[in-house]
Design a protein around this motif. Sequence first.
Motif, PDB file in Angstrom:
ATOM      1  N   CYS A 166       0.864  -1.190   0.000  1.00 53.39           N
ATOM      2  CA  CYS A 166       0.000   0.000   0.000  1.00 53.39           C
ATOM      3  C   CYS A 166       0.899   1.238   0.000  1.00 53.39           C
ATOM      4  O   CYS A 166       2.084   1.154   0.334  1.00 53.39           O
ATOM      5  CB  CYS A 166      -0.894   0.013   1.235  1.00 53.39           C
ATOM      6  N   ALA A 167       0.321   2.387  -0.368  1.00 52.11           N
ATOM      7  CA  ALA A 167       1.149   3.596  -0.454  1.00 52.11           C
ATOM      8  C   ALA A 167       0.447   4.768   0.208  1.00 52.11           C
ATOM      9  O   ALA A 167      -0.786   4.817   0.263  1.00 52.11           O
ATOM     10  CB  ALA A 167       1.438   3.927  -1.917  1.00 52.11           C
ATOM     11  N   GLY A 168       1.249   5.705   0.685  1.00 56.17           N
ATOM     12  CA  GLY A 168       0.718   6.927   1.287  1.00 56.17           C
ATOM     13  C   GLY A 168       1.379   8.151   0.673  1.00 56.17           C
ATOM     14  O   GLY A 168       2.597   8.158   0.452  1.00 56.17           O
ATOM     15  N   ILE A 169       0.577   9.161   0.366  1.00 55.63           N
ATOM     16  CA  ILE A 169       1.083  10.413  -0.224  1.00 55.63           C
ATOM     17  C   ILE A 169       0.668  11.541   0.719  1.00 55.63           C
ATOM     18  O   ILE A 169      -0.523  11.707   1.007  1.00 55.63           O
ATOM     19  CB  ILE A 169       0.477  10.623  -1.631  1.00 55.63           C
ATOM     20  N   CYS A 170       1.624  12.315   1.197  1.00 54.67           N
ATOM     21  CA  CYS A 170       1.362  13.216   2.337  1.00 54.67           C
ATOM     22  C   CYS A 170       1.484  14.699   1.993  1.00 54.67           C
ATOM     23  O   CYS A 170       2.265  15.081   1.112  1.00 54.67           O
ATOM     24  CB  CYS A 170       2.353  12.904   3.456  1.00 54.67           C
ATOM     25  N   ASP A 237       0.320   4.184 -10.825  1.00 51.40           N
ATOM     26  CA  ASP A 237       0.353   3.271 -11.974  1.00 51.40           C
ATOM     27  C   ASP A 237       0.902   1.881 -11.654  1.00 51.40           C
ATOM     28  O   ASP A 237       0.630   0.932 -12.385  1.00 51.40           O
ATOM     29  CB  ASP A 237       1.215   3.873 -13.097  1.00 51.40           C
ATOM     30  N   HIS A 238       1.722   1.761 -10.631  1.00 56.46           N
ATOM     31  CA  HIS A 238       2.444   0.490 -10.430  1.00 56.46           C
ATOM     32  C   HIS A 238       1.478  -0.655 -10.096  1.00 56.46           C
ATOM     33  O   HIS A 238       0.723  -0.570  -9.135  1.00 56.46           O
ATOM     34  CB  HIS A 238       3.472   0.644  -9.306  1.00 56.46           C
ATOM     35  N   PRO A 239       1.534  -1.732 -10.875  1.00 57.99           N
ATOM     36  CA  PRO A 239       0.545  -2.805 -10.670  1.00 57.99           C
ATOM     37  C   PRO A 239       0.649  -3.501  -9.316  1.00 57.99           C
ATOM     38  O   PRO A 239      -0.323  -4.098  -8.859  1.00 57.99           O
ATOM     39  CB  PRO A 239       0.847  -3.799 -11.805  1.00 57.99           C
ATOM     40  N   ASP A 240       1.819  -3.440  -8.672  1.00 59.13           N
ATOM     41  CA  ASP A 240       1.946  -4.140  -7.384  1.00 59.13           C
ATOM     42  C   ASP A 240       1.464  -3.300  -6.202  1.00 59.13           C
ATOM     43  O   ASP A 240       1.445  -3.792  -5.070  1.00 59.13           O
ATOM     44  CB  ASP A 240       3.409  -4.553  -7.138  1.00 59.13           C
ATOM     45  N   ILE A 241       1.111  -2.055  -6.443  1.00 56.22           N
ATOM     46  CA  ILE A 241       0.572  -1.241  -5.342  1.00 56.22           C
ATOM     47  C   ILE A 241      -0.947  -1.354  -5.372  1.00 56.22           C
ATOM     48  O   ILE A 241      -1.587  -1.087  -6.384  1.00 56.22           O
ATOM     49  CB  ILE A 241       1.047   0.226  -5.448  1.00 56.22           C
ATOM     50  N   LYS A 242      -1.518  -1.780  -4.253  1.00 58.43           N
ATOM     51  CA  LYS A 242      -2.940  -2.130  -4.236  1.00 58.43           C
ATOM     52  C   LYS A 242      -3.837  -1.023  -3.705  1.00 58.43           C
ATOM     53  O   LYS A 242      -5.044  -1.020  -3.978  1.00 58.43           O
ATOM     54  CB  LYS A 242      -3.161  -3.387  -3.374  1.00 58.43           C
TER      55      LYS A 242
END
Length: 519
Positions: A166-170, A237-242
Motif C-alpha cells: 500500500c502507499a501513502g502520499i502526504c 500506476d504500479h501494478p503491485d501497489i494495491k
Amino acid sequence: KARVLTTATASGRPFSATPAQHGPVNVRNWIGGELRESQASEYIDVTNPATQEVISRVPQTTAAEFDHAVENAQEAFLSWRNVALPQRQRVMFRLQELIRQHTDELAANITLEQGKTLADAKGDVFRGLEVVEYASGLARDMMGELVENVATGLDTYSIRQPLGVCAGICPFNFPAMVPLWMLPVAITAGNSFILKPSEKDPGAAMMLAELCQEAGLPKGVLNIVHGTNDTVNRICDHPDIKAISFVGSDGAGRYIYERGGKHGKRVQANMGAKNHAIIMPDANRESTINALAGAAFGAAGQRCMAISAAVFVGGMDSWKQGLKSKAEALKVTAGHEEGADVGPLISPESKTRVEGLIQSGVDQGAELVLDGRGVEVAGYQSGNFVGPSILNKVKAEMDCYHSEIFGPVLVCLEADTLDEAIEIVNDEQHGNGTAIFTQSGAAARKFQNEIDVGMVGINVPIPVPLPFFSFTGWRGSFAGDLPMYGKQGCTFFTRTKTVTANWKSTDDQAGMRAPGLDS
Ligand code: NAD
C-alpha cells in the motif's frame, strides 16, 4: 535521554535553527531498511520558512529506484503478512515508546522544516502517536464473522486479509501526524508500505522510519521514496501497489483518486476544507472567542481542520472587538521562539497567495477588521509571516470565500437565523469539519442533524476524532469510500475473504478416532 536519530542527521539538521555548518544535505530514500542516496538528476530544496535557509535537498526519485522500493515492499509483504498479529501489534507498542522518547527531536525537525510552533509540532507528533496506540490493539478490528449452519453442518465465515503493498502520499502541514494516520494501520494489518512524504518537509517521516526499524519492523515493510508528480504517478500506476492513502489539496486528491482508480486501486483521499463555525447569539463570549482565535489562527491557519469561516447568527458587531483584540495579542514569530503563537507560512508563494486573497476580499467589498499583512518579525525579516487577519461581511461569491486560504485568515459572514447559517455551510463545496457555539441543546441538535459535514463540534472548535473513531470528512473534502484510521481505516487496508466449510460428520467416524483404537 534518547539517542540522536541518524536519519534526521542525514536529512538535515533537525535539532536547532542555527545556520548549517556544512550546507544542505541530500535527503535519502529509505528502501529495504537502509538509507540510499538517490541518483536523481533533480533535487528540491527544503527551506526553513522562518529564514529561507536551505536545510536539505529532496531527490526526484528515479523510476529504477522507485521500482526497487516496490520490489522490496512486495518481498517483505510475503513474510510480514504471516507474522503473528500480536507480534505485529508488539512492534506498534515499541514504536509508541520510541515516539514518546523522541518527541522533542521530531518536534524540533517539524518546526525547522514546516515552521509551526514547538507546541503545535509536539501536538502533530502526539496526534500521530494516538494512531500508533490504536494500532497496538488492531486485532479487535481485524476480527471476522461466522454464521454456523448456513446449511446443516455447513458454516460460513469471513476473514480480513491484508492487501499487499500500500502507499501513502502526504501533505506538508502535518509531517508526523499524517504519515502516522496511514502506516500504523496499514502495517499492523499485515501490509507493506511505500510512503511519499511532502517534498517540503520530509524529515519527520525519515525519523519515523528509523524508529519503526528500531521497534522491530522487518526491513522492507516500510519504504520511503521522495519526489513530486512523477513519484506520485508511479504510485498510481504500479501494478503491485494495491491501495493509496492520500492527504492534500483538492486538485492533487481528485487527480490521484482518478488515476489510481483507473489502475484498479482502492483510494482514500482526504482533501481541502473550508470549515465553518456557527456562532449563536447565546454562545458563551469568552470561551467562544478563545476557541475561534485558536482554531482560525493557530498553526498559522495551515490545518485542514482550521476554522476558516465564521457565520455569526444575528450579526458580528457584538463579537468584533473581542475577537480582534484576541487575534492581535497573538505573537507572530519563528516557531521555536519563546511564546510563539503563529509561525510562518510554508513558502513565499503561499504568503503571496494569502495576502492576495486578503486584498481580493477588500476589493470585492468585505470589511477588513484586522490586517496581518506586512507584519514585522524582529530577527526574521525574510520569513513567510502573515499575522492573524479578519474579514467581515464576506459573501459566497467572493474569492476569499470560495478559495481555501490556508493561512491565518478568518472570513466572517452574517445570518439572521440558524436555518440560514446551516444553508450557508451546506452550500459550500467542502464538508470536512464544522462547529456550533451555543448554549441551546435544541439548536445544537438541529445543527448536528441537518449539517452536511462529516466532523461536527458542539462548543468544540476542531472536532478531530480520536483514532478509535475515523476521520470522516465529507463531500468535496473526501474522495473514496472508507476514511482513515479507526475501524473504517482498518477495513480500507484489508479485504474480506468469505469461506464456506463443510465439516459435517458422516457415518464413517474413522477420521475422528485416534489411530490404533480399533485393534
Ligand atoms: P498538495 O496537494 O500540494 O500536496 C500533497 C501531496 O500531493 C504532496 O506529497 C505532493 O507532492 C503531491 N502533489 C501535489 N500536487 C500534485 C500533482 N499535481 N500531481 C501529483 N502529486 C501532487 O497539498 P499541500 O499543500 O502539501 O497540503 C495542504 C492541503 O492539504 C490543503 O488543501 C489541506 O486542506 C489539505 N489537507 C487535508 C487534510 C484532510 O484530512 N482533509 C489534512 C491535511 C491537509
